[in-house]
Design an enzyme around this catalytic site. Structure first.
Site, PDB file in Angstrom:
ATOM      1  N   SER A  55      52.055  18.986  26.469  1.00 55.45           N
ATOM      2  CA  SER A  55      52.282  18.653  25.057  1.00 55.45           C
ATOM      3  C   SER A  55      53.534  19.356  24.570  1.00 55.45           C
ATOM      4  O   SER A  55      53.610  20.595  24.577  1.00 55.45           O
ATOM      5  CB  SER A  55      51.094  19.079  24.202  1.00 55.45           C
ATOM      6  N   HIS A  59      53.323  14.348  26.644  1.00 55.05           N
ATOM      7  CA  HIS A  59      52.402  14.105  25.536  1.00 55.05           C
ATOM      8  C   HIS A  59      53.061  14.511  24.223  1.00 55.05           C
ATOM      9  O   HIS A  59      53.561  15.631  24.083  1.00 55.05           O
ATOM     10  CB  HIS A  59      51.121  14.918  25.750  1.00 55.05           C
ATOM     11  N   ASP A  98      52.378  14.967  20.271  1.00 55.73           N
ATOM     12  CA  ASP A  98      51.351  15.102  19.238  1.00 55.73           C
ATOM     13  C   ASP A  98      51.956  14.836  17.863  1.00 55.73           C
ATOM     14  O   ASP A  98      52.730  15.649  17.346  1.00 55.73           O
ATOM     15  CB  ASP A  98      50.745  16.509  19.264  1.00 55.73           C
ATOM     16  N   MET A 106      51.391  14.560  13.961  1.00 55.74           N
ATOM     17  CA  MET A 106      50.458  15.019  12.931  1.00 55.74           C
ATOM     18  C   MET A 106      51.068  14.791  11.556  1.00 55.74           C
ATOM     19  O   MET A 106      52.272  14.959  11.375  1.00 55.74           O
ATOM     20  CB  MET A 106      50.139  16.497  13.125  1.00 55.74           C
ATOM     21  N   HIS A 134      50.221  10.526  20.744  1.00 51.38           N
ATOM     22  CA  HIS A 134      48.891  10.757  20.169  1.00 51.38           C
ATOM     23  C   HIS A 134      49.033  10.846  18.653  1.00 51.38           C
ATOM     24  O   HIS A 134      49.558  11.825  18.123  1.00 51.38           O
ATOM     25  CB  HIS A 134      48.323  12.048  20.755  1.00 51.38           C
ATOM     26  N   MET A 176      47.744  11.553  15.295  1.00 47.77           N
ATOM     27  CA  MET A 176      46.739  12.227  14.465  1.00 47.77           C
ATOM     28  C   MET A 176      47.140  12.007  13.013  1.00 47.77           C
ATOM     29  O   MET A 176      47.532  12.930  12.284  1.00 47.77           O
ATOM     30  CB  MET A 176      46.667  13.711  14.828  1.00 47.77           C
ATOM     31  N   MET A 226      38.924  15.062  22.453  1.00 49.89           N
ATOM     32  CA  MET A 226      39.429  16.311  21.876  1.00 49.89           C
ATOM     33  C   MET A 226      38.457  17.439  22.203  1.00 49.89           C
ATOM     34  O   MET A 226      37.286  17.389  21.825  1.00 49.89           O
ATOM     35  CB  MET A 226      39.588  16.182  20.366  1.00 49.89           C
ATOM     36  N   GLY A 242      44.912  19.466  15.235  1.00 50.37           N
ATOM     37  CA  GLY A 242      45.737  19.999  14.163  1.00 50.37           C
ATOM     38  C   GLY A 242      46.598  21.184  14.545  1.00 50.37           C
ATOM     39  O   GLY A 242      47.643  21.399  13.947  1.00 50.37           O
ATOM     40  N   GLY A 258      47.934  23.814  18.054  1.00 51.29           N
ATOM     41  CA  GLY A 258      47.932  24.176  19.461  1.00 51.29           C
ATOM     42  C   GLY A 258      47.325  25.553  19.655  1.00 51.29           C
ATOM     43  O   GLY A 258      47.135  26.319  18.710  1.00 51.29           O
ATOM     44  N   ASP A 314      42.272  16.748  25.691  1.00 49.14           N
ATOM     45  CA  ASP A 314      43.312  17.380  24.882  1.00 49.14           C
ATOM     46  C   ASP A 314      42.720  18.595  24.181  1.00 49.14           C
ATOM     47  O   ASP A 314      41.892  18.460  23.278  1.00 49.14           O
ATOM     48  CB  ASP A 314      43.846  16.375  23.853  1.00 49.14           C
ATOM     49  N   GLY A 315      43.158  19.784  24.624  1.00 44.02           N
ATOM     50  CA  GLY A 315      42.730  21.002  23.950  1.00 44.02           C
ATOM     51  C   GLY A 315      42.200  22.072  24.875  1.00 44.02           C
ATOM     52  O   GLY A 315      41.191  21.856  25.548  1.00 44.02           O
ATOM     53  N   GLY A 316      42.886  23.199  24.939  1.00 45.13           N
ATOM     54  CA  GLY A 316      42.388  24.350  25.677  1.00 45.13           C
ATOM     55  C   GLY A 316      42.379  24.208  27.183  1.00 45.13           C
ATOM     56  O   GLY A 316      41.587  24.875  27.857  1.00 45.13           O
ATOM     57  N   SER A 325      50.185  25.172  25.547  1.00 49.54           N
ATOM     58  CA  SER A 325      50.453  26.553  25.941  1.00 49.54           C
ATOM     59  C   SER A 325      50.110  26.789  27.408  1.00 49.54           C
ATOM     60  O   SER A 325      50.726  27.641  28.059  1.00 49.54           O
ATOM     61  CB  SER A 325      49.666  27.519  25.043  1.00 49.54           C
TER      62      SER A 325
END
Length: 229
Positions: free
Chosen positions: A12, A37, A39, A41, A70, A72, A141, A146, A148, A177-179, A200
């Protein structure tokens, strides 16, 4: 795009150096990522504000792999054509972003782009059943959208398993997507995911001056994921 269920790593760019997107994209692609990716927002559907179609158009020439956008945002439909024209290969909308998700998916497909459908942690997998035949990708998700750098929500692993069962033999990717880290990647690939978004998890510790760090991070996530697939 040819469909397959091989593990794909999609960094991302929300975690990249905003002043050097072109170089950052070249670096992650040179270091082995599969997709890029993006993001998007809007500060309304999610509590952050990032990129619009103009940014996507500006970075499109630098992306040699797949541009995975993506959205959002809410509403979604008025902006689909702009992101398609900006060069997105995949356009993903949230099922929670409006009352007419069937129409939204039809609109995405009408542009000739692949259609993705994202689902927030609080939304059950069963909500996607009526529209599964319209999607090319389901984005689960594993954080609340919202920001990172959030921690992975482990309860979403069962949702991935449910989606994998519901999708069956349809040519539909399951994206997470996430963590995502080498520790969480195998949990979701074992449950049926094949596309891993990492911000990250890829960019931490690296830079365009130290792209080998990106490569090390990508390789670690891929190895952990493939071992569990």
């Amino acid at each position: 795009m040819t469909f397959d269920r091989k593990i794909k790593i999609a960094p991302s760019i929300l975690s990249a150096d905003f002043a050097n997107f072109g170089q950052e994209i070249q670096a992650i692609e040179d270091q082995g990522c599969d997709w890029v990716h993006v993001d998007v927002m809007d500060g309304h559907f999610v509590p952050n504000l990032t990129f619009g179609p103009a940014t996507c158009k500006a970075i499109r020439p630098h992306i040699k792999t797949v541009m995975d956008v993506h959205l959002m945002i809410a509403p979604v439909d008025p902006y689909i054509e702009a992101f398609a024209e900006a060069g997105a290969d995949i356009i993903t909308a949230h099922i929670e972003a409006g009352p007419h998700i069937h129409r939204t998916l039809q609109a995405i497909r009408a542009t000739g782009k692949q259609a993705g459908l994202a689902i927030n942690p609080g939304t059950p997998a069963e909500a996607l059943i009526p529209v599964l035949d319209l999607v090319d990708l389901v984005c689960v998700m594993t954080v609340n959208p919202g920001f990172g750098g959030q921690k992975f929500i482990h309860s979403q692993i069962d949702k991935v398993r449910s989606l994998r069962s519901m999708i069956g033999d349809r040519p539909v990717h399951i994206e997470i997507d996430g963590g995502i880290t080498p520790e969480t990647a195998p949990l979701v690939t074992a449950a049926g995911a094949d596309v891993l978004v990492a911000g990250s998890g890829v960019f931490s510790g690296g830079s365009v001056a130290k792209p080998e760090v990106y490569g090390k991070n990508i390789a670690a996530i891929r190895a952990a994921a493939e071992a569990a697939q």
